[in-house]
Design a protein around this motif. Structure first.
Motif, PDB file in Angstrom:
ATOM      1  N   THR A  52      52.475 -20.988  -8.765  1.00  0.00           N
ATOM      2  CA  THR A  52      53.187 -20.348  -9.874  1.00  0.00           C
ATOM      3  C   THR A  52      53.987 -21.362 -10.690  1.00  0.00           C
ATOM      4  N   LEU A  53      54.196 -22.548 -10.158  1.00  0.00           N
ATOM      5  CA  LEU A  53      54.949 -23.551 -10.926  1.00  0.00           C
ATOM      6  C   LEU A  53      54.281 -23.881 -12.252  1.00  0.00           C
ATOM      7  N   PRO A  54      53.028 -24.343 -12.265  1.00  0.00           N
ATOM      8  CA  PRO A  54      52.433 -24.650 -13.574  1.00  0.00           C
ATOM      9  C   PRO A  54      52.179 -23.413 -14.428  1.00  0.00           C
ATOM     10  N   THR A  55      52.075 -22.240 -13.822  1.00  0.00           N
ATOM     11  CA  THR A  55      51.858 -21.043 -14.634  1.00  0.00           C
ATOM     12  C   THR A  55      53.118 -20.648 -15.395  1.00  0.00           C
ATOM     13  N   LYS A  56      54.248 -21.250 -15.063  1.00  0.00           N
ATOM     14  CA  LYS A  56      55.495 -21.004 -15.799  1.00  0.00           C
ATOM     15  C   LYS A  56      55.322 -21.329 -17.287  1.00  0.00           C
ATOM     16  N   ILE A  57      54.453 -22.275 -17.597  1.00  0.00           N
ATOM     17  CA  ILE A  57      54.188 -22.644 -18.990  1.00  0.00           C
ATOM     18  C   ILE A  57      53.679 -21.430 -19.765  1.00  0.00           C
ATOM     19  N   GLY A  58      52.843 -20.617 -19.099  1.00  0.00           N
ATOM     20  CA  GLY A  58      52.330 -19.413 -19.744  1.00  0.00           C
ATOM     21  C   GLY A  58      53.448 -18.508 -20.212  1.00  0.00           C
ATOM     22  N   GLY A  59      54.442 -18.301 -19.365  1.00  0.00           N
ATOM     23  CA  GLY A  59      55.570 -17.462 -19.741  1.00  0.00           C
ATOM     24  C   GLY A  59      56.453 -18.086 -20.799  1.00  0.00           C
ATOM     25  N   ASP A  60      56.661 -19.381 -20.675  1.00  0.00           N
ATOM     26  CA  ASP A  60      57.554 -20.063 -21.616  1.00  0.00           C
ATOM     27  C   ASP A  60      56.951 -20.205 -23.009  1.00  0.00           C
ATOM     28  N   TYR A  61      55.629 -20.346 -23.092  1.00  0.00           N
ATOM     29  CA  TYR A  61      54.973 -20.622 -24.376  1.00  0.00           C
ATOM     30  C   TYR A  61      53.930 -19.572 -24.752  1.00  0.00           C
ATOM     31  N   ASN A  62      53.896 -18.454 -24.032  1.00  0.00           N
ATOM     32  CA  ASN A  62      52.968 -17.360 -24.317  1.00  0.00           C
ATOM     33  C   ASN A  62      51.507 -17.789 -24.281  1.00  0.00           C
ATOM     34  N   VAL A  63      51.172 -18.605 -23.293  1.00  0.00           N
ATOM     35  CA  VAL A  63      49.787 -19.051 -23.109  1.00  0.00           C
ATOM     36  C   VAL A  63      49.039 -17.990 -22.310  1.00  0.00           C
ATOM     37  N   LEU A  64      47.913 -17.549 -22.840  1.00  0.00           N
ATOM     38  CA  LEU A  64      47.016 -16.656 -22.103  1.00  0.00           C
ATOM     39  C   LEU A  64      45.992 -17.549 -21.406  1.00  0.00           C
ATOM     40  N   ALA A  65      46.034 -17.572 -20.085  1.00  0.00           N
ATOM     41  CA  ALA A  65      45.172 -18.476 -19.322  1.00  0.00           C
ATOM     42  C   ALA A  65      43.712 -18.069 -19.422  1.00  0.00           C
ATOM     43  N   ARG A  66      42.865 -19.060 -19.524  1.00  0.00           N
ATOM     44  CA  ARG A  66      41.416 -18.863 -19.504  1.00  0.00           C
ATOM     45  C   ARG A  66      40.817 -19.442 -18.235  1.00  0.00           C
ATOM     46  N   HIS A  67      41.362 -20.579 -17.827  1.00  0.00           N
ATOM     47  CA  HIS A  67      40.824 -21.314 -16.678  1.00  0.00           C
ATOM     48  C   HIS A  67      41.990 -21.986 -15.957  1.00  0.00           C
ATOM     49  N   MET A  68      41.955 -21.962 -14.617  1.00  0.00           N
ATOM     50  CA  MET A  68      42.962 -22.658 -13.818  1.00  0.00           C
ATOM     51  C   MET A  68      42.266 -23.307 -12.640  1.00  0.00           C
ATOM     52  N   ASN A  69      42.616 -24.557 -12.379  1.00  0.00           N
ATOM     53  CA  ASN A  69      42.048 -25.307 -11.262  1.00  0.00           C
ATOM     54  C   ASN A  69      43.200 -25.891 -10.457  1.00  0.00           C
ATOM     55  N   PHE A  70      43.249 -25.577  -9.165  1.00  0.00           N
ATOM     56  CA  PHE A  70      44.312 -26.052  -8.289  1.00  0.00           C
ATOM     57  C   PHE A  70      43.715 -26.861  -7.148  1.00  0.00           C
ATOM     58  N   GLU A  71      44.345 -27.981  -6.832  1.00  0.00           N
ATOM     59  CA  GLU A  71      43.997 -28.755  -5.639  1.00  0.00           C
ATOM     60  C   GLU A  71      45.271 -28.879  -4.808  1.00  0.00           C
ATOM     61  N   PHE A  72      45.264 -28.232  -3.658  1.00  0.00           N
ATOM     62  CA  PHE A  72      46.427 -28.215  -2.775  1.00  0.00           C
ATOM     63  C   PHE A  72      46.359 -29.457  -1.888  1.00  0.00           C
ATOM     64  N   LEU A  73      47.354 -30.333  -2.007  1.00  0.00           N
ATOM     65  CA  LEU A  73      47.308 -31.647  -1.372  1.00  0.00           C
ATOM     66  C   LEU A  73      48.054 -31.718  -0.038  1.00  0.00           C
ATOM     67  N   ARG A  74      49.153 -31.010   0.082  1.00  0.00           N
ATOM     68  CA  ARG A  74      49.906 -30.951   1.341  1.00  0.00           C
ATOM     69  C   ARG A  74      50.778 -29.704   1.317  1.00  0.00           C
ATOM     70  N   PRO A  75      51.218 -29.266   2.490  1.00  0.00           N
ATOM     71  CA  PRO A  75      51.997 -28.030   2.532  1.00  0.00           C
ATOM     72  C   PRO A  75      53.368 -28.170   1.863  1.00  0.00           C
ATOM     73  N   VAL A  76      53.843 -27.037   1.383  1.00  0.00           N
ATOM     74  CA  VAL A  76      55.198 -26.907   0.852  1.00  0.00           C
ATOM     75  C   VAL A  76      55.938 -25.991   1.818  1.00  0.00           C
ATOM     76  N   PHE A  77      57.177 -26.345   2.128  1.00  0.00           N
ATOM     77  CA  PHE A  77      57.983 -25.575   3.070  1.00  0.00           C
ATOM     78  C   PHE A  77      59.190 -24.972   2.363  1.00  0.00           C
ATOM     79  N   THR A  78      59.722 -23.900   2.960  1.00  0.00           N
ATOM     80  CA  THR A  78      60.950 -23.343   2.426  1.00  0.00           C
ATOM     81  C   THR A  78      62.016 -24.430   2.434  1.00  0.00           C
ATOM     82  N   GLU A  79      62.856 -24.380   1.428  1.00  0.00           N
ATOM     83  CA  GLU A  79      63.923 -25.342   1.160  1.00  0.00           C
ATOM     84  C   GLU A  79      63.417 -26.632   0.527  1.00  0.00           C
ATOM     85  N   ASP A  80      62.104 -26.778   0.316  1.00  0.00           N
ATOM     86  CA  ASP A  80      61.581 -27.903  -0.463  1.00  0.00           C
ATOM     87  C   ASP A  80      61.885 -27.664  -1.942  1.00  0.00           C
ATOM     88  N   THR A  81      62.184 -28.738  -2.633  1.00  0.00           N
ATOM     89  CA  THR A  81      62.343 -28.691  -4.082  1.00  0.00           C
ATOM     90  C   THR A  81      61.140 -29.380  -4.690  1.00  0.00           C
TER      91      THR A  81
END
Length: 128
Positions: A52-81
């Motif tokens: 949801t981090l990069p999708t924030k751009i959609g809300g901020d700039y009214n971008v209607l997404a057509r295509h999204m590609n994600f590559e998950f590189l390592r886990p994120v844990f609670t309390e991570d910034t």
């Protein structure tokens, strides 16, 4: 504010246990690693919640997404910034369709400067 090729947008978010619990309820992604804390008391943040981090751009700039590609590189844990850096790669005004097409890439980095997520997206911004 409009987006132009070459623009870089940065923002960050700290994920909490409450974020994971709420996302677990709405997504029904109930993997044990999202429900059971590790030895440090942390939960693993769902990949799509991190995404949801990069999708924030959609809300901020009214971008209607057509295509999204994600590559998950390592886990994120609670309390991570996580810091997300989005770069607008292409911006093309389509006068006949009353919209602007954009293509962007992004990289998300944790507080230890480790990349956790990267990818790209494309979409359109409709004239108001």
């Amino acid at each position: 504010m409009s987006l132009k090729a070459g623009d870089v947008i940065e923002f960050e978010r700290r994920f909490t246990k409450a974020d994971v619990e709420l996302f677990t309820k709405s997504s029904r992604d109930e993997g044990a690693h999202h429900l059971t804390p590790d030895e440090k008391g942390r939960l693993v943040v769902q990949g799509l919640l991190t995404a949801t981090l990069p999708t924030k751009i959609g809300g901020d700039y009214n971008v209607l997404a057509r295509h999204m590609n994600f590559e998950f590189l390592r886990p994120v844990f609670t309390e991570d910034t996580i810091r997300c850096e989005v770069t607008i790669e292409e911006n093309e005004r389509q006068e006949t369709k009353n919209r602007t097409s954009i293509v962007a890439s992004f990289i998300c980095t944790n507080q230890k400067q480790k990349h956790v997520l990267k990818g790209n997206f494309s979409g359109v911004i409709l004239d108001s």
